[in-house]
Design an enzyme around this catalytic site. Structure first.
Site, PDB file in Angstrom:
ATOM      1  CG  HIS A   1       3.527   4.178  -4.594  1.00 38.99           C
ATOM      2  ND1 HIS A   1       4.444   3.158  -4.608  1.00 38.99           N
ATOM      3  CD2 HIS A   1       2.935   4.155  -5.807  1.00 38.99           C
ATOM      4  CE1 HIS A   1       4.412   2.550  -5.779  1.00 38.99           C
ATOM      5  NE2 HIS A   1       3.501   3.140  -6.536  1.00 38.99           N
ATOM      6  N   PRO A   2       3.229   2.013  -1.891  1.00 40.34           N
ATOM      7  CG  PRO A   2       2.639  -0.023  -2.833  1.00 40.34           C
ATOM      8  CD  PRO A   2       2.264   1.422  -2.812  1.00 40.34           C
TER       9      PRO A   2
END
Lengths: 383, 383
Positions: A228-229
């Site tokens: 997940h960024p």
């Protein structure tokens, strides 16, 4: 048992995926869906592999329980039939190239004047307005142009397509929301509305964090593989026998994770807050993996689950279809053949409503023109 | 101008993404959304980067136009306020772990008895039934377990996450459909219903062709990079300055493509039919790319578009946000700050309805507890 849309009739000119996905949901909610198909060929997906008993499993999976009549909308007799159906229907769905319905004299303005209560739902590649309204599109064109491919895949490698056709599916879901909102609105106003869904618009609507990042920092996000960024740790990790996911979405979960893995990191300033953990995500992954690599996925999933930390395996689709939780939720249903025997498997209805039945079988997908007699009798009846 | 949900009040206990994404759509359709947040911290995403003027762009992008009140549902005074709000609301949304609402004495059975018209929408990782109902989940856990990761990525490399959080977003969209269906149903029955959405169920619902392939052939599909698994050519190609997509979904489009690229392949038995092209997709890609590599993406997109062949660029998110078709559709809107000045950008509403306004600005996202006074006055008023 009455479903929420019992008594609603959907006249469905759509084919392939986005439109039929919408009418499948409306059908699962209890609406009667009548597919109006091209004589001779019908919906293109009738010819999509794989087949079983000469029938497309793909077509059955999305068109179960619908009725079918084949009509040539350029033929006068067929137009007459179609107009009788319009007069008795609540919703018309179409996914032609913009302009096609107008050329058939079935554009929104004409229909709204003649059938003021009729709701008109359209889904197209780029929508019915804007400079490129008339251009054709397929799922992959809007996945690419809409940005989701640019954030999916591995860093420094070429972008990949999302394996499910979310270009079509998300657009079909927005069409479904628009139809439901318009049905509710009609209860108050007595009038139908036109819903104009663009597959490209729908891709933008799911970009989520990517819009925030791009507009605030000026730099668009890149693909981050399986991470997940903007949350960490929130990615895949290697156990001794393969990959699994740990998703520790806040400080409390991260603290629990540190205790469970016996990793004293939660007081370390490099990992004390989520922004710090995102900044140091690569190092954090290596530190966690140094622990997880020594035991199996099943071991870690059991241990982390016991500690209340979100985790789970990466499953292939055959594993998904045997997953006990999925099965307990009635999410894999049987699609019957014309003789009432189970013929195909399909996804169940994810909208679970109290006091509404959730059957574990679905009626057969229709043969092309297979309900002509029944539909003509309905049109001659007192309704 | 009245929106389709004007007059509907949503009491929103949800946080992070799936629930707030649902209430964002309901808000865009005209509903009043009141976030009930934990005192002190509020929605976790208030702390998600990136920030601008001390505010999270992520939070603003999904919570614009909502109101906020901070309540401790274990405190008697706050419970009293909450119950007054319940009595005046149409829909309650929550995404707690199953069981939390029951422990607060706000489970569905209690609420339905006291507020029979109230609709109760829940979204959770695994749903409110089944052996794993009480386990926590985040987006990535259900992307992994639900199968979409197993079909996304490159062949023979590790699976990747879909760059957008479709584990949350698709579940939020199904919750929105369920709420709309229940609102419509309430028009006829006068009663509310409970909607129980599982993020894992929602992932299964979008697997599409993968279920058909797995159940008919016995073999689950693998990732295919940027290529469609059963249509060719339907993938990315290199121009001299980057990648673009060609989606020639049938024989007619392939013939047009061959003419446009001056590539005499359509009579070649290796490429004469779609099954043959799928079988020889790697060779076909190299032959097409041998032509496309000599000129720019813009050149090929213009040329193929003129020939009616579905094509388009792979856009990064900054390019998407400048795309003329996207802008013409009002799909990039301004989120205002408290002083009415544009502060953030967000996705517009993809549900375009005739006769309903589609504003290009959104009211500010609320400060934590920022609407307490207004909400308390509303509760004391005659409504």
């Amino acid at each position: 048992m009455t479903q929420t849309l019992t008594g609603i009739t959907i006249l469905d000119l759509t084919h392939v995926l986005a439109g039929p996905f919408c009418s499948m949901t409306l059908g699962d909610l209890g609406a009667t869906v009548i597919k109006v198909e091209r004589p001779g060929i019908g919906d293109d997906t009738r010819a999509f592999p794989p087949f079983k008993g000469g029938k497309s499993a793909y077509f059955a999976g999305i068109n179960h329980g619908k009725k079918s009549i084949a009509l040539d909308l350029k033929n006068d007799d067929d137009r007459d039939t179609f107009e009788k159906m319009l007069a008795r229907s609540d919703v018309l769905l179409e996914n032609f190239r913009p302009g096609v319905m107008e050329r058939l004299a079935y554009g929104w303005d004409d229909l709204h004047e003649k059938y003021p209560k009729l709701i008109y739902g359209a889904v197209s590649g780029f929508g019915h307005t804007g400079p490129e309204a008339k251009r054709p599109a397929y799922d992959m064109v809007v996945q690419a142009r809409g940005g989701v491919m640019s954030i999916t895949g591995e860093k420094d490698r070429e972008p990949v397509r999302v394996g499910a056709s979310i270009g079509d599916i998300v657009a079909g879901m927005y069409l479904c929301q628009g139809v439901l909102a318009a049905l509710l609105d009609r209860e108050r106003t007595g009038k139908g509305r036109k819903i104009d869904i663009s597959m490209l618009d729908a891709q933008l609507a799911i970009l989520e964090h990517a819009i925030a990042i791009t507009t605030v920092t000026g730099t668009p996000p890149s693909p981050t593989g399986a991470r997940h960024p903007s949350i960490a740790p929130f990615e895949t990790f290697h156990g001794s026998d393969g990959l699994f996911v740990i998703a520790a979405g806040n400080d409390k979960l991260f603290e629990k994770l540190c205790v469970t893995l016996n990793l004293p990191l939660s007081d370390d300033p490099r990992f004390a807050t989520n922004p710090a953990r995102v900044k140091n995500a690569r190092l954090l992954k290596r530190l966690i993996e140094a622990v997880t690599i020594d035991n199996t996925r099943a071991h870690w999933i059991a241990k982390l689950t016991a500690a209340g930390i979100p985790t789970g395996p990466i499953q292939t689709v055959d594993q998904v279809l045997r997953d006990p939780q999925i099965l307990a939720r009635n999410m894999v249903v049987d699609v019957l053949d014309r003789n009432g025997r189970p013929a195909f498997k399909a996804s169940g209805n994810p909208i679970k409503l109290s006091g509404v039945s959730d059957p574990s079988v679905r009626a057969a997908a229709p043969d092309l023109d297979g309900n002509r007699g029944e539909i003509l009798r309905w049109l001659e009846s007192d309704k």
